[in-house]
Scaffold this active site. Structure first.
Site, short mmCIF file in Angstrom:
data_model
loop_
_atom_site.label_atom_id
_atom_site.label_comp_id
_atom_site.label_asym_id
_atom_site.label_seq_id
_atom_site.Cartn_x
_atom_site.Cartn_y
_atom_site.Cartn_z
N ARG A 1 0.81 -5.88 12.84
CA ARG A 1 0.16 -5.24 13.98
C ARG A 1 0.04 -6.22 15.15
O ARG A 1 0.05 -5.81 16.32
CB ARG A 1 -1.21 -4.69 13.57
CG ARG A 1 -1.09 -3.54 12.58
CD ARG A 1 -2.41 -2.85 12.31
NE ARG A 1 -2.22 -1.75 11.36
CZ ARG A 1 -3.07 -0.75 11.19
NH1 ARG A 1 -4.19 -0.71 11.92
NH2 ARG A 1 -2.84 0.21 10.32
N ARG B 1 1.64 1.27 10.18
CA ARG B 1 1.26 1.71 8.83
C ARG B 1 2.45 1.57 7.90
O ARG B 1 3.24 2.49 7.72
CB ARG B 1 0.78 3.17 8.89
CG ARG B 1 -0.11 3.57 7.72
CD ARG B 1 -0.70 4.95 7.93
NE ARG B 1 -1.55 5.01 9.10
CZ ARG B 1 -2.83 4.63 9.14
NH1 ARG B 1 -3.40 4.19 8.03
NH2 ARG B 1 -3.52 4.71 10.24
N SER C 1 -10.53 -5.89 10.22
CA SER C 1 -11.83 -5.40 9.76
C SER C 1 -12.55 -6.56 9.09
O SER C 1 -11.98 -7.20 8.20
CB SER C 1 -11.68 -4.25 8.76
OG SER C 1 -11.30 -3.06 9.40
N GLU D 1 -6.61 -0.54 15.48
CA GLU D 1 -7.22 -1.53 14.57
C GLU D 1 -6.25 -2.65 14.24
O GLU D 1 -5.08 -2.41 13.93
CB GLU D 1 -7.65 -0.83 13.28
CG GLU D 1 -8.26 -1.77 12.26
CD GLU D 1 -8.37 -1.17 10.87
OE1 GLU D 1 -8.48 -1.94 9.90
OE2 GLU D 1 -8.34 0.08 10.76
N ARG E 1 0.84 -1.20 0.00
CA ARG E 1 0.00 0.00 0.00
C ARG E 1 0.87 1.25 0.00
O ARG E 1 1.82 1.35 0.79
CB ARG E 1 -0.93 0.00 1.22
CG ARG E 1 -1.83 -1.22 1.24
CD ARG E 1 -2.85 -1.18 2.34
NE ARG E 1 -3.63 -2.43 2.36
CZ ARG E 1 -4.58 -2.70 3.24
NH1 ARG E 1 -4.90 -1.81 4.17
NH2 ARG E 1 -5.23 -3.85 3.19
#
Length: 431
Positions: A389, A276, A351, A348, A261
């Site tokens: 994470r 991130r 999801s 987070e 990403r």
């Protein structure tokens, strides 16, 4: 992709629902205007084709009677030119209509909190006691760098910011985590898949990343091929343009893959650590279901992700995202956020989303119902979990005052008996 027929039938309802996702009513009106124009052009084309057929019959009759057909031929040629011009107009309208529809997000499900920002998310439950320390807990990047198992500086030298080397027991921790996740998901009925990591533009369109989010990905070979931002893309595209036998549904698949990403919209956010990154590993869960199965399967998928956190002994909460904070393709999303002691807040880590038939319409993935009629499947996707994470959460929650990190009990078998990461055993070549 939303159903144009339904938009045509319930324009006000769609305007109201999509307004909760930041879509202006004028965007719906533009779609409807193009739809009307397209149907008018098609009607004109049909009328002209009828004229051409009449002229063609007149030509045939004139030839049989040895009469002149010049007038009928001229008329047919003129009508043919008009049809060609109208066909070009129809193609142009089709392209614009399709593009406008492709930019409309999914409809939020009833009960999704209404907000154009992340504020207002609904906490569904909290699980696990937040760990208390009798010393000031360090951030995961400090722990990793001091142990030598995370090397951001050398990664920056080789690749740039937001990359990392996992070294020694750091690499082994990452590997242990994703193997544990895959093993758990397979126990829960998922089929493991090893997918391609580069996909074509059509596949990115099918899952909703294109055309709206091209700036968020890494494209190679011009604009046709893309490094996957998540294994959701190749997994959801697996049955594209296919009819799945109804008796096989629901289908549950899982995969480990790297995710790439650009983080174009995240300048200045989480510049330190593993939260991130431009490249990270993630274990993904994807489901194909009949429409009546999808909400139960969303709850099960959320529980599958929770199972990982519970067995790792990490405290977390589950929230239902707002209408404006969900992904483009989601109708409802449950986020799992894990407690990070150094930041003293939840972050987070997963999801889980029900996309209903939104992706299946783009991908033309269907099944036949009990009446033999083709229906679109529902697709769901969820992180099970984001591996980097999870590493960060373990380093922070299992840190000790002496700088070592205790390995969660369920991961010890993957470490062949090692129960703690210390400066002495973290990186063997540094002994």
């Amino acid at each position: 992709m939303l159903d144009l027929k339904q938009i045509r039938q319930q324009p006000d309802w769609f305007k109201e629902k999509l307004a909760t996702r930041g879509v202006d009513a004028a965007d719906i009106d533009a779609v409807l205007a193009l739809d009307v124009k397209r149907r008018e052009l098609l009607q004109q084309t049909e009328n002209l084709k009828a004229e051409r057929n009449t002229a063609s019959k007149q030509i045939g009759e004139a030839k049989r009677n040895h009469e002149s057909a010049d007038e009928a031929i001229a008329k047919m040629q003129a009508v043919g030119a008009q049809i060609k011009e109208l066909d070009e107009q129809v193609n142009a309208v089709d392209t614009e209509l399709h593009d406008r529809l492709a930019h409309l997000p999914n409809i939020p499900h009833e009960g999704v909190p209404v907000s154009l920002t992340e504020d207002g998310a609904e906490e569904m439950r909290r699980v696990g006691a937040i760990k208390e320390f009798d010393f000031t807990p360090k951030n995961h990047w400090e722990i990793g760098e001091e142990l030598g198992i995370l090397d951001f500086d050398r990664a920056a030298k080789v690749s740039g910011a937001r990359f990392v080397y996992y070294v020694g027991l750091g690499a082994q921790l990452e590997r242990a985590i994703y193997n544990f996740m895959l093993d758990e998901h397979m126990k829960e009925g998922y089929t493991e898949v090893l997918p391609p990591y580069i996909v074509n533009a059509h596949s990115m369109y099918g899952t909703g990343q294109f055309p709206k989010f091209k700036e968020d990905v890494y494209q190679v070979n011009g604009e046709n091929m893309t490094l996957i931002p998540t294994a959701e893309v190749p997994l959801t595209n697996y049955f594209g343009n296919e009819v799945i036998p109804a008796e096989e549904l629901p289908i549950r698949v899982t995969a480990l893959s790297p995710s790439f990403r650009s983080e174009a919209g995240a300048a200045g956010r989480d510049t330190r650590g593993l939260i991130r990154m431009h490249q990270f590993n993630k274990v993904e869960m994807v489901k194909y279901t009949k429409p009546e199965q999808s909400w139960e399967e969303l709850e099960m998928m959320t529980q599958n992700a929770e199972n990982i956190l519970q067995k790792l002994g990490l405290s977390y909460h589950v929230i239902k995202l707002t209408s404006g904070d969900m992904s483009f393709t989601a109708s409802e999303t449950h986020d799992l956020e894990v407690w990070m002691p150094a930041q003293a807040k939840y972050r987070e880590i997963s999801s889980c989303s029900n996309c209903l038939d939104f992706q299946a319409r783009r991908l033309h993935t269907q099944y036949r119902d009990e009446n033999g009629k083709l229906q679109y499947v529902h697709t769901l996707n969820g992180s099970g979990l984001a591996v980097g994470r999870t590493v960060a959460a373990i380093l922070e929650n299992y840190q000790n005052e002496d700088g070592s990190v205790t390995i969660p009990e369920v991961l010890v078998p993957y470490f062949h008996g090692i129960t703690k990461i210390t400066k002495e055993n973290a990186v063997p070549f540094r002994k």
